[in-house]
Each structure stands twice: as structure tokens, then as C-alpha cells.
Write an enzyme that holds these catalytic residues in place. Sequence first.
Site, PDB file in Angstrom:
ATOM      1  CE  LYS A 151      -3.914  -2.147   2.395  1.00 46.37           C
ATOM      2  NZ  LYS A 151      -4.847  -2.055   3.530  1.00 46.37           N
TER       3      LYS A 151
ATOM      4  CG  ASP B 233      -7.730   0.164   3.608  1.00 46.54           C
ATOM      5  OD1 ASP B 233      -8.571  -0.709   3.305  1.00 46.54           O
ATOM      6  OD2 ASP B 233      -6.511   0.012   3.447  1.00 46.54           O
TER       7      ASP B 233
END
Length: 266
Positions: A64, A100
Site C-alpha cells: 500500500k 480503507d
Amino acid sequence: MLRFAVLGHPVAHSLSPAMHRYALESQGLKGSYEAWDTPLEALPERLLAVRRGFRGVNLTIPLKEAALALVDWVSPEAKAIGAVNTVLHVEGKLLGFNTDAPGFLAALEAGGIPLEGPALVLGAGGAGRAVAWALRKAGLEVWVWNRTPGRAEALAAEFGLKAVPLSWARRARLLVNATRVGLEDPEATPLPQEFFPEEGAAVDLVYRPLWTRFLKEAKARGLRVQTGLPMLAWQGALAFRIWTGLLPDPRGMEEAALRALGEPCA
């Protein structure tokens, strides 16, 4: 036909394929969603493949943060968080997003978990950064712990948080495990049992096993608990909307994940 995938290492445990196959079917779209094991050093090559034939991909551990420098554009939220978990391919360009953070807050709301601080985030990686950023934006006092203190201190300085020792968990109203602890070893936990507070809530982003030792001990202490599946489903639904413009039912995606785990649907 639409092509999607999740990239990460390890990724064999991922429930994203089951969730997104449900999403495609529920929206009447023809497509596929694959799981590609992608070590960090393989990410540049994998993203080249995405440019050649995928509408989009999800990114998970350990990709990420590295993806920020490898995509052509990064959303303001993903840039602020310092992590990309969703990539959209448009005419040869890769656009990076972070679902997220909003997915975590949406999952808390859907599960009736109150947004009360102080909140202690365990972990300072990509998921920990997203959760800490989201909680801070929601107005909570946020503490962060990491097994490497320097990483927690760097994150705290960047986001205006406080790096704290584990013992501060006793004073927190919300505990979030954003580490990998419990994934490889179901008997492992990031938080010693004596450090749990007497009231509040605990969320574990690990979802395999569904009920980690961290959650079991939190529940035994009387805390409200949430597994990692609601956030997984919500971030997935929001990613799907970025790719297609359509928002599938997050609860349906969660039930698809439960079936893949062999767990009963509520």
C-alpha cells in the site's frame, strides 16, 4: 469483460475474490477478480500488467505504501494517509485511491460501534495509517503503538497523534488491531490480556481467523467487538464503486466472505 485483482503477499487467504464476484453478479456485470501473489519487489511489473488489461486492482500487505510512487495520480486522501489500496486504470493511466479510511468508519457505523476516544491503533503500516487518519478526521484523540517505536513516533508526528506504550490501552475507549498479529498464528495477540480496558470497543482488521485471540479476550472482558469482515466489505464496496460507478451491498459482500470462510451468515 472487466478484469480485477487483489495484489499482496501473502494473498492466498484473501476473501476479496469471493466478495467481488458477488459484487459483479449482483450488479449484472461480466468480469473476473483474481488473487495475485505479489511480493514488494514484483509490484512494478504487476502494475505494468494492470496497465495492459485490468480495470482496477486492490492492494494489500505489503504494497500500500510503495504504490504511491508507482501510480500516475494519487487522491488527496490517499496522499495524506500515505497509502493506496485501490487502483483504477483509465486509458493507460493508474489512479490511486484509499478506501480503507472511509470503509473503516462506515463499518463502525453499520455495526453500532460508537466513535468514542481516546482510540489506540496498534500498528503503523498501511492499514494502521488509514485507520488513524480516519479516526483523527472524525475528531477523536488517537494514540498509536507499533512494535518498532520509531515508526509509531514518525506516524504520530506526521498526523498530530501521540505515540504511546501498550499499557495505555487500559485507558482507551476504542482499540484497533491494524497489525498482522493473529494472521499467521491464531494464538498470538498484539495486546497482553491485562492491558484491556474495562469498557469500550475492540476491532480487529485480521479476518482469518474470523475470531482472533485479540477479539476473544476483548469480548471476555465485556468490550463490544467487531471482526475484520465489515471493514473489508465496506472498503471493497467503495473500491468497486470507483471502478464501475456502482455501489454493491456491503452486507451482501460480507455474507459472501462469510460463506468463503465456511462461517454461518447472521
